[in-house]
Design a protein around this motif. Structure first.
Motif, PDB file in Angstrom:
ATOM      1  N   SER B  89     -21.196 -49.978 -34.558  1.00  0.00           N
ATOM      2  CA  SER B  89     -20.911 -51.322 -34.029  1.00  0.00           C
ATOM      3  C   SER B  89     -21.393 -52.441 -34.966  1.00  0.00           C
ATOM      4  CB  SER B  89     -21.540 -51.465 -32.654  1.00  0.00           C
ATOM      5  OG  SER B  89     -22.904 -51.080 -32.713  1.00  0.00           O
ATOM      6  N   ASN B  91     -23.503 -54.323 -35.943  1.00  0.00           N
ATOM      7  CA  ASN B  91     -24.833 -54.863 -35.671  1.00  0.00           C
ATOM      8  C   ASN B  91     -25.289 -55.911 -36.667  1.00  0.00           C
ATOM      9  OD1 ASN B  91     -25.331 -53.473 -33.322  1.00  0.00           O
ATOM     10  ND2 ASN B  91     -26.027 -51.659 -34.444  1.00  0.00           N
ATOM     11  N   LEU B  92     -24.359 -56.747 -37.116  1.00  0.00           N
ATOM     12  CA  LEU B  92     -24.805 -57.915 -37.888  1.00  0.00           C
ATOM     13  C   LEU B  92     -25.494 -58.871 -36.916  1.00  0.00           C
ATOM     14  CD1 LEU B  92     -21.739 -58.543 -40.222  1.00  0.00           C
ATOM     15  CD2 LEU B  92     -23.830 -57.259 -40.683  1.00  0.00           C
ATOM     16  N   PHE B  93     -26.408 -59.697 -37.445  1.00  0.00           N
ATOM     17  CA  PHE B  93     -27.122 -60.631 -36.580  1.00  0.00           C
ATOM     18  C   PHE B  93     -26.257 -61.872 -36.419  1.00  0.00           C
ATOM     19  CE2 PHE B  93     -30.743 -58.480 -38.950  1.00  0.00           C
ATOM     20  CZ  PHE B  93     -30.765 -57.422 -38.041  1.00  0.00           C
TER      21      PHE B  93
END
Lengths: 285, 246, 237
Positions: B89, B91-93
Motif C-alpha cells: 500500500s 505508505n508514503l507520508f
C-alpha cells in the motif's frame, strides 16, 4: 452556561409573575375569607426557620409570627386563623409574594432600599451586620486591619461590595457559596471570612474546633431583617407592625430572642446594647 | 560461494495458537534475488516481515547481515537502516512532499545534512524515473509513481537488502511494469532482494531462485527455469495453473 | 412585560472595566489551560496507541480518572486538596500570588487534557497501522515515528473535533468562579449584583462568549485549511 440559563429562566419567571399582578390585593380580606395566613419561610436557616431533628418546622422568625403577629391579625379580621408555611428561597420569595402564593415573608430577608421598591417591610425584627471570622489570635480585629490580607466574601453580598470599594488594599476573594469560603478560611487560603455576624456565629458553631475561631469587629454594614409584604397594603402592614410593637413593649419579643439566641438556645448570639437600642428606637423608646 | 545475507534456521512463528511459519530453513546470499510465492495465507508476507523485525519469531534463529535478530536487546532501528522495505500500500507520508518523504530517514536517523540528503534524493528520483515529482504531495501522484517514490525512499538509506511485499498488487495493470522495471534495474545493480509477488514474468526474468510456500512451510526451492518447467509438488502445480491461466 | 431595559449599565460606572477584566482573565486562563490540555492530550492520546502495555495502561487511567469526575470537583481538588501537600511558607506565597487562578488553570487543563486525549487517540487510530510500520521500517524509533509521522497526521485529521473541544474548554472556564477566579461570568454576575439589571449583564456576557467562540472557530478553520493534507478532502467544520 447552564447556570446562566437557569438565572435567565428565573428572571423571566419573576418578570411574568410580577407583571401578572393587576389590582392590589387586600391581604386582610383574603385572610378573613380563607381563615389562613400563608407565610413564606425557610427550611434550612437555623435558628430563624428550619426543620429540626423531630421533623418540625420551627424557628425564631416562625415564633414571631405565631406569637406576635397572629394575635394582631386575628384581632383585625375578627376571627381565629391558621398559619400555613411555604418554602421560599431568596430567588423565589418576591415572586411568591407578588403572585399571592404567600402573604408574608418571614425568614432571613434583609430590608434594603432596592427591595423597598418591590415590597413593603415590617419593623426590623433582627439586626446584624458584617463582621469577620478569624482564627484566634489573628491580627485582624476589624475592618481597618485588612491591608494586604486575603479576605473571603460571598459573591454578590453587600459586604463584598463595601470591601472592594472602601478597602481596596485587602485581597478580596469572592466565593459563590458559603461552604467554599469557609473551607478556604479553615485551610488558610484566606486570612478571614466576612459575612453577617449571625452567619459567622453559625459557622463557628459548626467548625471542627469552635474554640479556635473568633467573630471580631464592629458591624461595618447594617443588615436589618424585616418581614416583607405586598407593596401598598397599609392595613395589613399596620397589623404586622402592631404585633411586633406589642412584642417589644411587653418584653415578649426578648423572651423569644432568649429562647433561640440565649446561652441555651439553638445558636447563642448575645444581643448587644447597640442592637437593643436600635430595635427599641423603632417604637420610640 | 558468496556471503550469506539472510539465513533462516528452523524459524517458527505463531499468531496465538495458529502456527504461521513452520521450521523454515532458507539462505539468501548477497546479490541474490529471491521471489517468494504461494497462495494467500501461506506465510510468505510474514516470512519477509521477519527479516526486518516487523514480526518477531518464536522458534529457531534468523541471522541478517551477520547478526542474529532473535536475540533479545538487538537494535531493530540499526537493523532496519540496512534492510529497506516496500509495501503493497505504498505508505508514503501524506503530509510530506516526495522530497521530504525521501530525506526524512537519512536526516533523522543517519544524521545526514539537509543539502546532501536532498542531492541523494534527487538522484534517486532520477533513478526511479520521476525527477520532476520532487515537490508534489503523494496524493497527486499515480499509484505507480507513488510506489516508485516508496522504492526511492527505501533506497535513500543505502540498504544492503531490499524486501518487497507484493509491490504491484495494489496497482492498476498499466502501472505494474513501470514498477517492475525499476526493480529489475535494482536487481541488475546487484541488490540483495526478497520479493513476495504473483508476477511470474518478473520471477522468470529476474529471480535467481523461486521459493514456493504453503501453510507456513517452504514447499519448493528452485531456479525459475526448473520451477516453471516442472514444479515437483502438487500444491505448486495447482498454484501455477491458477496464476498462469490469468 | 414591565421590565425597564437599561443598557447603559453596561458602560456606566465600572461595568465596562469589569467586563474587560473578566474577558482578559477568561482568555488568559483558557489559553494557558488549552496549552496544557493539548500537551497532555497529545502525550496520553499517543501513549494509548503504542505497542507497550504499561504505557497504555498509564494513559488510560489518566483519561478515565480525570474525565469521569466533574470539573467542579477538580476545581476544589486543585484549590483545596493540593496546597496542603506543600510546606506552609510556600502555601502562603502562592495564596498571595493568585493560587485561585493557577488552581483553576490546572483543573481546566488536566480535565480537558483527558478529553483531548480521546480526540487525539481517535485521530491516531484513523491512520492505517502500515504508516507506523513504514516509519519504523526506515529505521525511525517508535518515538520518532510518532513525533514525525503519526502525530502530525493525526493532528491534521482532528481539527474539527479539537475545535469543539477547545470551545468547551473556553465555556467551562466559567466554573473557575467557584474558587473565586474573577473571569467573565463572575464579572457579569457582579454587574447584575450592582445594578440589578440581570438581562443586560447576562446578554453582555453571552455576546462576549459568542464572539470568542466564533473567533476561535474561524481561527481553527484557517489552521485546518493551512495544514490540510493535500488530496484528503477537507471535512466541514
Amino acid at each position: 452556561m447552564k447556570r446562566m440559563l437557569s438565572v435567565v429562566v428565573a428572571v423571566a419567571l419573576a418578570l411574568s409573575l410580577a407583571s401578572s399582578v393587576g389590582a392590589q390585593q387586600d391581604t386582610l380580606a383574603k385572610v378573613k375569607d380563607s381563615g389562613v395566613l400563608t407565610i413564606g419561610t425557610r427550611t434550612g436557616s437555623p435558628p430563624f426557620a428550619y426543620v429540626n431533628k423531630n421533623n418540625e418546622w420551627v424557628g425564631f422568625s416562625i415564633d414571631l409570627v405565631e406569637m406576635l403577629v397572629k394575635p394582631e391579625v386575628q384581632k383585625a379580621v375578627g376571627k381565629s386563623i391558621k398559619i400555613e408555611k411555604k418554602e421560599s428561597t431568596p430567588p423565589t420569595r418576591i415572586p411568591l409574594l407578588s403572585s399571592n402564593a404567600v402573604d408574608l415573608i418571614a425568614g432571613t430577608m434583609t430590608d434594603t432600599p432596592q427591595r423597598r421598591e418591590a415590597v413593603d417591610f415590617s419593623l426590623t425584627f433582627f439586626y446584624t451586620g458584617a463582621q469577620f471570622l478569624v482564627k484566634k489570635g489573628s491580627p485582624i480585629k476589624g475592618v481597618n486591619d485588612l491591608a494586604g490580607r486575603r479576605v473571603a466574601a460571598q459573591q454578590g453580598a453587600t459586604n463584598a461590595k463595601i470591601i472592594r470599594e472602601k478597602y481596596p488594599q485587602a485581597q478580596l476573594r469572592e466565593f459563590p457559596d458559603q461552604p467554599a469560603a469557609f473551607q478556604a478560611l479553615l485551610q488558610g487560603q484566606v486570612d478571614t471570612y466576612t459575612n453577617d455576624g449571625i452567619q459567622l456565629y453559625g459557622l463557628k458553631a459548626k467548625a471542627p474546633k469552635p474554640d479556635e475561631w473568633d467573630v471580631v469587629g464592629d458591624f461595618y454594614s447594617e443588615e436589618p431583617y424585616g418581614m416583607a409584604m405586598r407593596k401598598g397594603d397599609a392595613k395589613f402592614k399596620a397589623a404586622v407592625d402592631a404585633g411586633l410593637r406589642n412584642g417589644f413593649e411587653s418584653g415578649k419579643y426578648f423572651e423569644i430572642y432568649e429562647k433561640w439566641f440565649g446561652p441555651k438556645g439553638e445558636l447563642p448570639y448575645p444581643m448587644t446594647p447597640q442592637v437593643k437600642a436600635y430595635l427599641l428606637k423603632q417604637i420610640g423608646k | 560461494m558468496a556471503d550469506v545475507a539472510i539465513r533462516f534456521k528452523d524459524v517458527s512463528k505463531w499468531f496465538g495458537k495458529l502456527k504461521v511459519l513452520s521450521d523454515i530453513n532458507l539462505a539468501v546470499v548477497a546479490g541474490e534475488v529471491v521471489v517468494v510465492c504461494g497462495p494467500s495465507g501461506s506465510g510468505k508476507s510474514t516470512l519477509i516481515r521477519c527479516v526486518n523485525g516487523l514480526e518477531g519469531i518464536q522458534g529457531g534463529d534468523l541471522v541478517v547481515l551477520g547478526e542474529s535478530i532473535a536475540r533479545p536487546g538487538v537494535s531493530m532501528s540499526g537493523l532496519r537502516t540496512r534492510v529497506g522495505m516496500v509495501f503493497q500500500s505504498f505508505n508514503l507520508f501524506p503530509h510530506m512532499t516526495v522530497l521530504q518523504n525521501i530525506t526524512l530517514a537519512p536526516v533523522k536517523v543517519r544524521g545526514l545534512g539537509a543539502a546532501e540528503a536532498e542531492k541523494t534524493a534527487r538522484a534517486l528520483l532520477e533513478r526511479v524515473r520521476i525527477p520532476d515529482k520532487a515537490d508534489h504531495y503523494p496524493a497527486n501522484l499515480s499509484g505507480g509513481q507513488q510506489q516508485r517514490v516508496a522504492i526511492a525512499r527505501a533506497l535513500a538509506m543505502q540498504p544492503k537488502i531490499m524486501l518487497f511485499d507484493e509491490p504491484t498488487s495494489a496497482l492498476d495493470p498499466e502501472m505494474i511494469n513501470e514498477v517492475l522495471d525499476v526493480m529489475t534495474d535494482l536487481a541488475k545493480d546487484g541488490m540483495t532482494m526478497m520479493v513476495v509477488t504473483h508476477e511470474m514474468g518478473f520471477a522468470r526474468r529476474v529471480a535467481h531462485r523461486v521459493v514456493f510456500m504453503d501453510e507456513g512451510r517452504v514447499v519448493e526451492e528452485a531456479t525459475p527455469e526448473a520451477f516453471f518447467a516442472a514444479a515437483r509438488s502438487d500444491r505448486a502445480k495447482e498454484f501455477l495453473s491458477k496464476i498462469l491461466s490469468h | 412585560m414591565n421590565y425597564q431595559f437599561k443598557w447603559s449599565v453596561l458602560w456606566s460606572g465600572q461595568s465596562g472595566v469589569w467586563l474587560l477584566q473578566g474577558l482578559i482573565t477568561t482568555v488568559e486562563i483558557s489559553a494557558l489551560a488549552w496549552v496544557l490540555a493539548a500537551a497532555l492530550g497529545i502525550l496520553s492520546g499517543a501513549l494509548r496507541t503504542v505497542p507497550w502495555k504499561p504505557a497504555r495502561a498509564l494513559a488510560t487511567s489518566y483519561v478515565e480518572f480525570f474525565r469521569n469526575v466533574p470539573l467542579l470537583v477538580w476545581m476544589f481538588f486543585w484549590y483545596f486538596g493540593v496546597p496542603p501537600l506543600l510546606p506552609r511558607a510556600i502555601q502562603d506565597w502562592i495564596f498571595n500570588h493568585g493560587a485561585e487562578f493557577w488552581a483553576g488553570m490546572f483543573a481546566l487543563g488536566v480535565y480537558h487534557g483527558a478529553r483531548m486525549s480521546e480526540v487525539i487517540r481517535s485521530g491516531i487510530q484513523a491512520i492505517p497501522r502500515t504508516q507506523f510500520e513504514a516509519s519504523v521500517a526506515m529505521g525511525l524509533t517508535t518515538f520518532q515515528a510518532y513525533r514525525l509521522v503519526i502525530v502530525p497526521i493525526a493532528l491534521r485529521l482532528i481539527v474539527p473535533p479539537a475545535t469543539s473541544e477547545s470551545l468547551n474548554l473556553l465555556k467551562n472556564s466559567s466554573v473557575a468562579l467557584t474558587i473565586s477566579v474573577a473571569e467573565l461570568t463572575f464579572q457579569t454576575r457582579q454587574i447584575e449584583t450592582y445594578t440589578a439589571k440581570a438581562i443586560e449583564a447576562l446578554t453582555a456576557g453571552t455576546v462576549i462568549y459568542l464572539v470568542l467562540c466564533v473567533g476561535i472557530a474561524a481561527i481553527m478553520a484557517r489552521v485546518e485549511r493551512r495544514f490540510a493534507i493535500p488530496g484528503l478532502i477537507a471535512r466541514g467544520g
